[in-house]
Design a protein around this motif. Structure first.
Motif, PDB file in Angstrom:
ATOM      1  N   ARG A   1      12.530   7.190  -8.397  1.00  0.00           N
ATOM      2  CA  ARG A   1      11.583   5.852  -9.298  1.00  0.00           C
ATOM      3  C   ARG A   1      12.530   5.246 -10.356  1.00  0.00           C
ATOM      4  O   ARG A   1      12.010   4.546 -11.020  1.00  0.00           O
ATOM      5  CB  ARG A   1      10.294   6.546  -9.572  1.00  0.00           C
TER       6      ARG A   1
ATOM      7  N   ALA B   1       0.837  -1.262   0.145  1.00  0.00           N
ATOM      8  CA  ALA B   1      -0.072  -0.074   0.033  1.00  0.00           C
ATOM      9  C   ALA B   1       0.791   1.329  -0.052  1.00  0.00           C
ATOM     10  O   ALA B   1       0.748   2.251  -0.807  1.00  0.00           O
ATOM     11  CB  ALA B   1      -1.033  -0.138   1.179  1.00  0.00           C
TER      12      ALA B   1
ATOM     13  N   GLU C   1       5.715   5.261   3.632  1.00  0.00           N
ATOM     14  CA  GLU C   1       5.359   5.807   2.274  1.00  0.00           C
ATOM     15  C   GLU C   1       6.430   6.951   2.337  1.00  0.00           C
ATOM     16  O   GLU C   1       7.050   7.447   1.297  1.00  0.00           O
ATOM     17  CB  GLU C   1       4.090   6.595   2.587  1.00  0.00           C
TER      18      GLU C   1
ATOM     19  N   MET D   1       9.835   5.385   1.076  1.00  0.00           N
ATOM     20  CA  MET D   1       9.642   5.048  -0.209  1.00  0.00           C
ATOM     21  C   MET D   1       9.814   6.192  -1.225  1.00  0.00           C
ATOM     22  O   MET D   1      10.400   6.070  -2.029  1.00  0.00           O
ATOM     23  CB  MET D   1       8.567   4.293  -0.411  1.00  0.00           C
ATOM     24  N   SER D   2       9.276   7.271  -0.654  1.00  0.00           N
ATOM     25  CA  SER D   2       9.416   8.427  -1.491  1.00  0.00           C
ATOM     26  C   SER D   2      10.994   9.041  -1.562  1.00  0.00           C
ATOM     27  O   SER D   2      11.347   9.715  -2.565  1.00  0.00           O
ATOM     28  CB  SER D   2       8.713   9.649  -0.898  1.00  0.00           C
ATOM     29  N   GLY D   3      11.738   8.667  -0.547  1.00  0.00           N
ATOM     30  CA  GLY D   3      13.166   8.918  -0.843  1.00  0.00           C
ATOM     31  C   GLY D   3      13.664   8.155  -1.909  1.00  0.00           C
ATOM     32  O   GLY D   3      15.076   8.494  -2.026  1.00  0.00           O
ATOM     33  N   VAL D   4      13.225   7.038  -2.165  1.00  0.00           N
ATOM     34  CA  VAL D   4      13.945   6.147  -3.284  1.00  0.00           C
ATOM     35  C   VAL D   4      13.621   6.618  -4.650  1.00  0.00           C
ATOM     36  O   VAL D   4      12.407   6.691  -5.131  1.00  0.00           O
ATOM     37  CB  VAL D   4      13.474   4.654  -3.252  1.00  0.00           C
TER      38      VAL D   4
ATOM     39  N   VAL E   1       1.720   2.317   7.049  1.00  0.00           N
ATOM     40  CA  VAL E   1       1.683   3.050   5.605  1.00  0.00           C
ATOM     41  C   VAL E   1       2.289   4.540   5.673  1.00  0.00           C
ATOM     42  O   VAL E   1       3.008   4.548   4.817  1.00  0.00           O
ATOM     43  CB  VAL E   1       0.183   3.145   5.405  1.00  0.00           C
TER      44      VAL E   1
ATOM     45  N   ALA F   1       2.165   1.952  -3.426  1.00  0.00           N
ATOM     46  CA  ALA F   1       1.190   2.474  -4.384  1.00  0.00           C
ATOM     47  C   ALA F   1       0.989   4.020  -3.882  1.00  0.00           C
ATOM     48  O   ALA F   1       1.195   4.634  -4.962  1.00  0.00           O
ATOM     49  CB  ALA F   1      -0.194   1.664  -4.021  1.00  0.00           C
ATOM     50  N   PHE F   2       0.951   4.257  -2.660  1.00  0.00           N
ATOM     51  CA  PHE F   2       0.760   5.883  -2.437  1.00  0.00           C
ATOM     52  C   PHE F   2       2.043   6.650  -2.737  1.00  0.00           C
ATOM     53  O   PHE F   2       1.797   7.768  -3.137  1.00  0.00           O
ATOM     54  CB  PHE F   2       0.589   6.042  -0.956  1.00  0.00           C
ATOM     55  N   SER F   3       3.082   5.980  -2.703  1.00  0.00           N
ATOM     56  CA  SER F   3       4.302   6.960  -3.084  1.00  0.00           C
ATOM     57  C   SER F   3       4.850   6.884  -4.539  1.00  0.00           C
ATOM     58  O   SER F   3       5.249   7.768  -4.926  1.00  0.00           O
ATOM     59  CB  SER F   3       5.753   6.505  -2.327  1.00  0.00           C
ATOM     60  N   ARG F   4       4.064   5.959  -5.371  1.00  0.00           N
ATOM     61  CA  ARG F   4       4.579   6.027  -6.781  1.00  0.00           C
ATOM     62  C   ARG F   4       2.919   6.420  -7.674  1.00  0.00           C
ATOM     63  O   ARG F   4       3.436   6.653  -8.915  1.00  0.00           O
ATOM     64  CB  ARG F   4       5.027   4.498  -7.092  1.00  0.00           C
ATOM     65  N   TYR F   5       2.103   5.884  -7.471  1.00  0.00           N
ATOM     66  CA  TYR F   5       1.065   6.181  -8.177  1.00  0.00           C
ATOM     67  C   TYR F   5       0.021   7.164  -7.730  1.00  0.00           C
ATOM     68  O   TYR F   5      -0.132   7.407  -6.578  1.00  0.00           O
ATOM     69  CB  TYR F   5       0.445   4.769  -8.522  1.00  0.00           C
ATOM     70  N   LYS F   6      -0.749   7.791  -8.651  1.00  0.00           N
ATOM     71  CA  LYS F   6      -1.896   8.557  -8.525  1.00  0.00           C
ATOM     72  C   LYS F   6      -3.027   7.661  -8.754  1.00  0.00           C
ATOM     73  O   LYS F   6      -3.039   7.048  -9.867  1.00  0.00           O
ATOM     74  CB  LYS F   6      -2.067   9.840  -9.495  1.00  0.00           C
TER      75      LYS F   6
END
Lengths: 289, 297, 90
Positions: free
Chosen positions: B190, B115, B182, B185-188, B178, B118-123
């Motif tokens: 894409r 989850a 998140e 993960m946002s720090g990685v 989550v 999903a939140f960090s990569r997709y809209k």
């Protein structure tokens, strides 16, 4: 901020979370709504009463008092914990063994079960067997948290400050560590005063974590139950009975399911409103950056 | 004490080279650091005093506790601990607590990892509202859900099981997990994802082989916070259990009120509930600051 | 399900909410919404306005119950009007 791709298949990744939280959140919430409009004796003997419980709850002076007490409590601890937490964070060493040690020691109160926190202060505050109680008595203050409302408040606030200041401190500490060294060097060259460094370098960087810290502290203090329950039992009288506790008293103690459910919903709506205001603020702050 | 400094210590190594120029400033900074150390020590002493008092009491006999105050047990005894470790109703409380906390940690991480990705990569439709809804559950007071929880778990036959408490605690640990994950993960970047997909990795393979190792520290921090919040909670854990899965926190309150006030035993039981937390925080001490830095607790 | 003590009004209420959510999703798929600024002091999407509307409606109902003896239906009518205003110009 990274650019996100539009992809509705991402829902499949979120689905497990949705199911598991919905099971424990939506079904009970629906049930509470059902309860709140009925007079229930047992699952087969129940009557629809419309908004009667809501009227009763909204006009119940005990609840008004608990709500006022709750707000006073939440604001008191915020006023004490936020500045104190910032101070502690500023004093914590940033490097080496000392840093790890300080971090672990400061974090200890956060890891103690809430009822044990209550127990610790229950013992600590007693005049006969507790250090704090004995200390207060020795300096000539007639201190007794189980019979004097002011002392009870003092102890509950002190307990909460003891328990939760570390959270603010750790949040701020981490915020401080994310400030690049260059900023401080620039400040030193400018011969900036300590206060100026704090006001123009550290505080702006802390703003983000502080808002979140305040949100968490406000919310958690708004649902405080276990610690005062163990420490004072809400007493003396109802002096330290906060919202959660009056709710539990009503629901479990007196088994007034209908009114308790109506109360729960009002409580939940207040939480939802405050939560939304904070969340919107935080999101807008991050957007502005 | 208030505005004394520690960030100035950042500069220690740097300012040594420039010592002749900044010697006055450095002395000032050092004084401030000392004041900071002093203040911190004072705070830590006040912080540890109640805990010390509890530990101190746990080594005393009840007669000694009630006969007066002393900073060290005169009649040092391990009886209180012996009692806990020899009585299964007592030590099973610890086992129960650790069991449901572990289950909760595993469940939370398993569902939160995809989850959070999903939140960090997709809209996707309703993503923001979903995120807010999750967080609002983190904030919701357990007391609100108390009544239906009992009936919900009874009706599905899970009452008084460890999994029931673990699932109930998910209501606040999953949103938390989550939220924290998140952030990590946002720090990685894409680009890593895209490169892996071009290299022919499937999503599950990429996720397990490449992505999870990248956010190891994030997972550690998340597990720590799940542990922390599940371990300290009592209201739900107490409501959802009666005998078989009763947590130590609940056993403490019950036994103590039944047999009068056995202060020594209470203190010993309290001390034992603090230890697992200290153990866990020791393991994640180097990552915890980063977890807090995201401000997502 | 017996323990959930369903009643017709609450069942209708939740069905209504579910229908609204499904409807909003469908609407979003057919014509995606852009964030805009109305009379509210912040930029909102359709979903945000719906949430604000529902939350404020709940508080309006509570206020009616607490402060007046007027029939609750009056509050409901007011809230529907408020929701329409909010969704259109908010």
């Amino acid at each position: 901020m990274q650019i996100k791709v539009e992809n509705n298949k991402a829902w499949f990744l979120v689905l497990p979370v949705f199911i598991i939280v919905a099971f424990s959140a939506i079904i009970p919430l629906m049930t509470v709504v059902n309860y709140s409009v009925q007079d229930i004796f047992d699952p087969y003997t129940r009557y629809f009463v419309g908004t009667e419980w809501f009227e009763q709850v909204m006009q119940d002076s005990r609840l008004h008092e608990a709500l006022i007490r709750q707000f006073i409590f939440s604001f008191t601890i915020l006023i004490i914990e936020v500045p104190l937490g910032i101070c502690v964070a500023l004093m914590m060493p940033t490097k080496g063994r000392g840093a790890s040690l300080a971090l672990i020691l400061v974090a200890i109160p956060l890891l103690i079960p809430w009822n044990v926190v209550g127990t610790i202060w229950q013992i600590f505050g007693r005049a006969d067997i507790g250090l704090f109680g004995a200390f207060m008595t020795n300096i000539g203050i007639d201190y007794n948290y189980s019979s004097n409302p002011i002392d009870a408040w003092l102890t509950v606030v002190l307990m909460d400050v003891w328990h939760w200041t570390p959270l603010i401190a750790l949040l701020c500490y981490s915020g401080l560590r994310s400030i690049p060294e260059v900023y401080y060097q620039a400040a030193r060259i400018d011969q900036a005063s300590r206060w100026a460094v704090f006001r123009y370098i550290q505080l702006p960087k802390l703003a983000n974590v502080l808002v979140i810290g305040m949100l968490l502290r406000f919310m958690d203090s708004f649902m405080i139950y276990t610690e005062p329950f163990v420490l004072t039992g809400g007493g003396p009288g109802t002096a330290t009975t906060f919202l959660s506790q009056s709710l539990v008293q009503q629901a479990i103690g007196q088994f007034d399911i209908g009114p308790a459910a109506a109360f729960s919903l009002v409580y939940f709506l207040i939480i939802l409103l405050v939560c939304w205001v904070f969340y919107t603020t935080i999101m807008n702050m991050q957007k502005d950056k | 004490m208030t505005h004394s400094t520690s960030p100035m210590t950042h500069n220690k190594s740097g300012s040594k080279e420039q010592a002749p120029v900044h010697s006055r400033a450095e002395r000032k900074a050092r004084n401030a650091t000392l004041r900071g150390r002093f203040g911190l020590t004072l705070y830590l002493i006040l912080l540890l005093l109640p805990i010390y008092w509890l530990v101190n009491m746990s080594f005393k006999t009840n007669t000694e506790i009630l006969s007066g105050l002393s900073f060290f047990p005169a009649d040092f005894t391990l009886d209180n601990y012996a009692k806990i470790f020899s009585d299964s109703t007592w030590y099973m409380g610890y086992v129960n607590s650790i069991l449901y906390v572990t289950m909760n940690m595993v469940i939370s991480l398993l569902v939160a990892l995809p989850a959070a990705y999903a939140f960090s990569r997709y809209k996707f439709i309703g993503d923001k509202h979903m995120f807010f809804w999750l967080l609002s559950n983190r904030m919701a007071p357990p007391a609100v859900f108390l009544l239906p929880f009992f009936q919900l778990y009874s009706s599905v036959g899970l009452f008084d099981t460890h999994i029931a408490v673990a699932l109930a605690h998910c209501i606040f640990t999953v949103p938390l997990a989550v939220w924290i994950l998140e952030g990590f993960m946002s720090g990685v970047p894409r680009e890593i994802d895209e490169t892996a997909y071009i290299d022919g990795y499937s999503f599950p393979k990429f996720f397990v082989r490449i992505f999870i190792p990248l956010i190891r520290s994030g997972i550690g921090v998340t597990a720590f916070f799940c542990f922390m919040f599940s371990w300290v909670e009592l209201l739900l854990a107490r409501t959802l259990t009666s005998v078989d899965a009763k947590p130590i926190a609940a056993i403490m309150t019950r036994t103590v009120s039944a047999s009068g006030m056995d202060w020594g035993l209470l203190a010993a039981a309290g001390v034992l509930t603090i230890l697992p937390g200290m153990l866990v925080v020791y393991f994640v001490r180097n990552h915890v600051a980063k977890g807090f830095a995201l401000g997502r607790v | 399900m017996a323990w959930m003590s369903w009643t017709l009004p609450t069942a209708l209420f939740f069905t209504g909410i579910a229908v609204i959510l499904v409807g909003m999703t469908a609407w979003q798929i057919i014509s995606p919404c852009v964030e805009r600024r109305g009379f509210l002091p912040l930029a909102t999407t359709r979903g945000d306005r719906l949430f604000i509307g529902l939350l404020s409606s709940a508080f309006i109902h509570l206020a009616f119950v607490a402060l007046t003896d007027v029939n609750i239906a009056v509050a409901t009518v007011l809230c529907v009007l408020w929701m329409i205003i909010l969704m259109r110009w908010g």
